[in-house]
Write an enzyme that holds these catalytic residues in place. Structure first.
Site, mmCIF file in Angstrom:
data_model
loop_
_atom_site.group_PDB
_atom_site.id
_atom_site.type_symbol
_atom_site.label_atom_id
_atom_site.label_comp_id
_atom_site.label_asym_id
_atom_site.label_seq_id
_atom_site.Cartn_x
_atom_site.Cartn_y
_atom_site.Cartn_z
ATOM 1 N N CYS A 34 0.758 -1.327 -0.160
ATOM 2 C CA CYS A 34 0.009 0.170 -0.107
ATOM 3 C C CYS A 34 0.777 1.214 -0.031
ATOM 4 C CB CYS A 34 -0.956 0.212 1.061
ATOM 5 S SG CYS A 34 -1.894 1.548 1.618
ATOM 6 N N CYS A 37 -0.175 4.027 2.578
ATOM 7 C CA CYS A 37 0.160 3.474 3.718
ATOM 8 C C CYS A 37 1.818 3.802 4.222
ATOM 9 C CB CYS A 37 0.113 1.877 3.984
ATOM 10 S SG CYS A 37 -1.569 1.501 3.929
#
Length: 108
Positions: A34, A37
Site C-alpha cells: 500500500c 500507507c
C-alpha cells in the site's frame, strides 16, 4: 518492518498492547504493498513523537495479521483507529496529512 518505524503489533500481541492499554492508542492498519500507507508512516512517527506523553501509535500489517484486521472490520487502507480504554472510539479511513491526523485526534 512497519511504515515509519512504528512499533509493530500483531494478532498475538494486540490484546496486551492495545485492548488492555489504559492510555489512548492510535492503530495504523497498513500493508506492505500500500503506497499511501508507506507515505503515511513518517507522518505518524512524527505524531507519535510529539504526543508521546499521552498517546501510543502502533502499526498492524493486515496481511500478516488478518485476525485483528477482521475483528475491527478493516476494509480499506490506510485505516487509523483510535482506542481509548481498550475500545475503538474513532476511525479515519483514507490517506491523511499531519493536520488531518491531529484534528482527528483532537476531536475524538
Amino acid at each position: 518492518m512497519s511504515p515509519g518505524g512504528l512499533h509493530a503489533v500483531g494478532d498475538d500481541s494486540f490484546g496486551a498492547e492495545v485492548e488492555e492499554c489504559s492510555s489512548p492508542v492510535l492503530v495504523d492498519f497498513w500493508a506492505p504493498w500500500c503506497g499511501p500507507c508507506k507515505a503515511l508512516g513518517p507522518t505518524l512517527s512524527e505524531v507519535a513523537e510529539e504526543r508521546s506523553k499521552d498517546l501510543r501509535v502502533v502499526a498492524v500489517d493486515v496481511e500478516a495479521n488478518a485476525s485483528v484486521a477482521g475483528k475491527y472490520r478493516v476494509m480499506a487502507l490506510p485505516t487509523l483507529i483510535l482506542f481509548r480504554d481498550g475500545r475503538p472510539v474513532a476511525t479515519l479511513v483514507r490517506p491523511a496529512t499531519k493536520a488531518d491526523i491531529e484534528e482527528f485526534l483532537d476531536e475524538s
